[in-house]
Design a protein around this motif. Structure first.
Motif, mmCIF file in Angstrom:
data_model
loop_
_atom_site.group_PDB
_atom_site.id
_atom_site.type_symbol
_atom_site.label_atom_id
_atom_site.label_comp_id
_atom_site.label_asym_id
_atom_site.label_seq_id
_atom_site.Cartn_x
_atom_site.Cartn_y
_atom_site.Cartn_z
ATOM 1 N N ALA A 1 -12.477 4.578 -4.017
ATOM 2 C CA ALA A 1 -12.833 3.650 -5.089
ATOM 3 C C ALA A 1 -14.295 3.232 -4.970
ATOM 4 C CB ALA A 1 -11.925 2.423 -5.032
ATOM 5 N N PHE B 1 -13.737 -2.603 -6.260
ATOM 6 C CA PHE B 1 -12.423 -3.174 -5.978
ATOM 7 C C PHE B 1 -12.310 -4.493 -6.727
ATOM 8 C CE2 PHE B 1 -9.466 -5.814 -3.601
ATOM 9 C CZ PHE B 1 -8.452 -4.946 -3.249
ATOM 10 N N ASP C 1 -6.114 -4.455 -7.960
ATOM 11 C CA ASP C 1 -5.237 -5.054 -6.954
ATOM 12 C C ASP C 1 -4.547 -6.298 -7.519
ATOM 13 O OD1 ASP C 1 -4.132 -5.686 -4.366
ATOM 14 O OD2 ASP C 1 -5.710 -7.205 -4.187
ATOM 15 N N ALA D 1 -10.478 0.310 -8.065
ATOM 16 C CA ALA D 1 -9.220 -0.093 -7.447
ATOM 17 C C ALA D 1 -8.788 -1.417 -8.064
ATOM 18 C CB ALA D 1 -9.377 -0.228 -5.932
ATOM 19 N N ALA E 1 -7.574 1.581 -1.361
ATOM 20 C CA ALA E 1 -8.804 1.711 -2.148
ATOM 21 C C ALA E 1 -9.739 2.736 -1.514
ATOM 22 C CB ALA E 1 -9.498 0.355 -2.262
ATOM 23 N N ARG E 2 -9.857 2.690 -0.182
ATOM 24 C CA ARG E 2 -10.720 3.659 0.500
ATOM 25 C C ARG E 2 -10.183 5.077 0.358
ATOM 26 N NH1 ARG E 2 -10.448 -0.361 4.630
ATOM 27 N NH2 ARG E 2 -12.337 -1.633 4.583
ATOM 28 N N THR F 1 -3.345 -0.679 -6.238
ATOM 29 C CA THR F 1 -2.838 -0.981 -4.896
ATOM 30 C C THR F 1 -1.335 -1.203 -4.913
ATOM 31 O OG1 THR F 1 -3.230 -3.355 -5.141
ATOM 32 C CG2 THR F 1 -5.026 -2.017 -4.204
ATOM 33 N N SER G 1 -9.590 -7.555 -7.388
ATOM 34 C CA SER G 1 -8.327 -8.200 -7.079
ATOM 35 C C SER G 1 -8.039 -9.257 -8.138
ATOM 36 C CB SER G 1 -8.382 -8.841 -5.686
ATOM 37 O OG SER G 1 -7.105 -9.270 -5.278
ATOM 38 N N ARG H 1 -4.053 -2.809 1.229
ATOM 39 C CA ARG H 1 -4.667 -2.754 -0.102
ATOM 40 C C ARG H 1 -6.066 -2.133 -0.026
ATOM 41 N NH1 ARG H 1 -1.921 -6.670 -3.681
ATOM 42 N NH2 ARG H 1 -0.232 -7.591 -2.479
ATOM 43 N N SER I 1 -16.697 -5.564 -3.990
ATOM 44 C CA SER I 1 -15.387 -6.170 -4.236
ATOM 45 C C SER I 1 -15.532 -7.545 -4.872
ATOM 46 C CB SER I 1 -14.610 -6.316 -2.917
ATOM 47 O OG SER I 1 -14.523 -5.081 -2.226
ATOM 48 N N ARG J 1 -14.452 5.115 -10.151
ATOM 49 C CA ARG J 1 -13.080 4.767 -9.778
ATOM 50 C C ARG J 1 -13.007 3.282 -9.439
ATOM 51 N NH1 ARG J 1 -12.522 9.991 -5.944
ATOM 52 N NH2 ARG J 1 -12.086 11.517 -7.582
#
Length: 409
Positions: A247, A250, A184, A182, A242-243, A226, A252, A238, A359, A180
């Motif tokens: 995820a 992450f 953003d 995320a 994700a949590r 997000t 962005s 955001r 991230s 998964r």
């Protein structure tokens, strides 16, 4: 857990560092005001708060209830010797107060005559070129069910969002489900991000995120967005999203603006609070700090302790973040994407601070650079870039799973 409590006791004994107040911004009451729109008919009216400050400052805005109030946190304004009651227009609201509330942060709290929503938040250079700035916040009355607040006063006091309903430091992805990611897209809503003419960073990143999401989904990943429209999502929210979506990675997405000639090309950032080159500092000013360890409520714990706990958790996730960045740089190179001369960089961006999810922040380019701007509107460039990011995620997922298996032996 005994070592943890011992660590907390040691951290509590650490002295706070003094801060030089001469370097802080100050309020100019003569050019500041609280204004109301329309005639007073006994009902809440749209309000605009104007604060003239001696230098630009990072800030964040949110609401609390019981009673309704607007909270503005600054990093940092020296309010000493400036009486909030002397602000022109102060009588328009039930109460107004400001001051320093912890090292590095100042706070303004304005009690409101009812529920409101933020409609505008801008910071512009002061007229006359004296180096100051003018912060403008416009808020408008809304029904109670549209009054969006940030948790409770206790979590706001310690600058924390509500913990996500997941276990602290969740284990790595189980083999029976897809990875998964995320996604953003930066900014949104009343925060359009960088702007060049009629081009807004928030809109460009939302469009790219949709294209990347489609490619990732076709590649077998699950995507946790997000934001999926032009709405404002606070930075800490955001990471909480994700949590909550469990995820595993992450990403962005940004396309900022810097003075012409200072930056061009794609670059990938991982967490590094020591990064101090000028361009990185300017970009970091556009963001702000979050956050907390997943599921661990740090309310009431000193910031230094929270930082130590997060640094310890980051011992595992930081190398994983850097590993993804390396795969991404390799695949982008393979796809012929022109990058910054130092494509892998470190920065203290808030969305990178989470210690429990690997991230990265990808600056797809800079709207102030004509070449980058052309790329961002080129469908073929976007497709190649998104494909390279998806391929990097596939390679990283296999490598990450193999390393996890070795660590269990």
């Amino acid at each position: 857990m005994r070592w943890l409590f011992a660590l907390l006791l040691v951290c509590l004994a650490w002295p706070a560092l003094a801060q030089d107040s001469s370097a802080l911004a100050r309020i100019d009451l003569a050019h500041s005001a609280l204004l109301a729109e329309g005639r007073d008919r006994g009902k809440p009216r749209p309000l605009e708060l104007q604060l003239a400050v001696s230098q630009p400052v990072p800030y964040r805005v949110y609401f609390l209830d019981g009673p309704p109030r607007l909270v503005v946190d600054f990093r940092e304004i020296d309010f000493a010797g400036t009486d909030a009651q002397a602000l022109p227009g102060r009588e328009l609201v039930p109460a107004l107060r400001w001051g320093r509330f912890r090292p590095g942060w100042s706070r303004l709290v304005m009690e409101l005559p009812g529920p409101y929503a933020l409609r505008m938040a801008v910071q512009r250079p002061a007229e006359g070129g004296a180096g100051g700035a003018l912060v403008k916040l416009r808020i408008e009355p809304v029904p109670q069910d549209e009054f969006a607040t940030r948790g409770n006063a206790l979590s706001a006091l310690w600058d924390l969002p509500a913990p996500a309903a997941v276990a602290p430091l969740p284990p790595r992805r189980a083999a029976d489900r897809p990875l998964r990611i995320a996604l953003d897209p930066g900014h949104g809503g009343h925060d359009p991000g960088a702007q060049v003419g009629a081009i807004y960073e928030a809109a460009v990143m939302l469009g790219f995120a949709r294209e990347l999401s489609e490619i990732l989904t076709r590649a077998g990943f699950e995507v946790v967005p997000t934001r999926s429209d032009d709405s404002f999502v606070p930075l800490e929210r955001r990471m909480t999203l994700a949590r909550a979506g469990q995820a595993d990675l992450f990403i962005s997405l940004h396309a900022d603006a810097l003075p012409a000639g200072e930056a061009a090309g794609l670059s990938i950032y991982t967490w590094n609070p020591q990064a101090d080159d000028r361009a990185t500092r300017e970009l970091a000013m556009r963001h702000d700090r979050t956050d907390l360890l997943a599921g661990l409520d740090l309310a009431g714990i000193d910031d230094q302790i929270a930082d130590v706990l997060m640094d310890m958790a980051r011992i595992e996730t930081q190398p994983r973040s850097e590993a993804f960045a390396k795969f991404a740089v390799s695949e982008l190179n393979r796809a012929g994407i022109v990058m910054h001369r130092r494509p892998m960089r470190g920065a203290a961006f808030s969305v990178l601070k989470s210690p429990d999810i690997p991230s990265v922040l990808i600056e797809l380019g800079f709207l102030t650079d004509p070449g980058d701007r052309a790329n961002l509107f080129d469908p073929e460039w976007r497709a190649r870039t998104a494909g390279a990011i998806a391929q990097a995620a596939s390679l990283w997922a296999r490598d990450d799973a193999a390393r996890a298996a070795l660590s269990r032996k």
